[in-house]
Design an enzyme around this catalytic site. Structure first.
Site, PDB file in Angstrom:
ATOM      1  N   ASP A  94      34.718   2.447  33.303  1.00 60.27           N
ATOM      2  CA  ASP A  94      33.849   1.897  32.203  1.00 60.27           C
ATOM      3  C   ASP A  94      34.199   2.205  31.087  1.00 60.27           C
ATOM      4  OD1 ASP A  94      31.672   0.809  34.662  1.00 60.27           O
ATOM      5  OD2 ASP A  94      31.256   2.715  34.952  1.00 60.27           O
ATOM      6  N   ARG A  95      35.455   2.105  31.097  1.00 58.62           N
ATOM      7  CA  ARG A  95      36.170   1.886  29.518  1.00 58.62           C
ATOM      8  C   ARG A  95      35.394   3.434  28.291  1.00 58.62           C
ATOM      9  NH1 ARG A  95      38.412  -2.831  28.750  1.00 58.62           N
ATOM     10  NH2 ARG A  95      39.142  -1.423  26.655  1.00 58.62           N
TER      11      ARG A  95
END
Length: 202
Positions: free
Chosen positions: A179-180
């Protein structure tokens, strides 16, 4: 996405030691050309350029590479002795970023590395006016001239060829996460001869 975590408490106390650890892991993992690094340089008036070069040495001074000293990068580093490096090991979802001052490698060390290069690489280095405009026919003519000049004997270190070392003013390790929400740890001098380790927001 890898679930490996990275934090100030999990890295080595010094940046060169941490880089060596990751570099060895990259080699063990079969990363394609782990020694490839993007080198960014700038002219004194701030015009920036970047290209990929190969890491050819690492010690307490920093990161060593070799080049034609009269090339665009060589000229920029001479006029503005600061640079940035980026290693990108995609297979491990890792990056290392380095910012630091530049110093010339001693001629004796440049000669030692020069002598280890394949003969064809040394011929090309003598023949190529790196970064100048040149036609292919002219380049091949220059290669033939160098081969004739040094037929049957070793090619000495050219006076226009040498090495640079990028010191470490700042080094950042980047580890990809889901999710970065990536992990980033930055090293900077702590003013007491050691290193401050800080987590950066992704």
């Amino acid at each position: 996405m890898r679930t490996v975590s990275l934090g100030p408490e999990s890295v080595e106390p010094e940046p060169i030691a941490q880089f060596r650890r990751w570099y060895d892991e990259a080699i063990a993992a079969g990363v394609a050309q782990p020694d490839a690094m993007t080198l960014a340089t700038a002219t004194p008036d701030g015009s920036v350029s970047a290209r990929t070069v190969l890491l050819r040495g690492l010690d307490e001074r920093g990161f060593v590479f070799f080049t034609n000293l009269e090339s665009a990068k060589g000229s920029q580093l001479t006029a503005n002795p600061r640079a940035a490096l980026v290693f990108h090991w995609r297979e491990q979802e890792r990056q290392v970023r380095v910012v630091g001052a530049i110093a010339r490698v001693a001629d004796v060390d440049a000669a030692r590395y020069w002598d280890s290069r394949p003969r064809g690489h040394r011929v090309s280095a003598w023949a190529s006016p790196q970064s100048d405009v040149v036609g292919r026919d002219e380049l091949e003519r220059r290669v033939a001239e160098v081969e004739a000049r040094f037929a049957g004997r070793d090619l000495p270190l050219p006076p226009f060829w040498g090495g640079f070392v990028v010191g470490v003013h700042e080094l950042e390790c980047w580890q990809g996460r889901a999710d970065r929400l990536h992990d980033r740890v930055r090293y900077r001098p702590d003013g007491r001869g050691g290193w401050r380790r800080e987590r950066l927001a992704p």
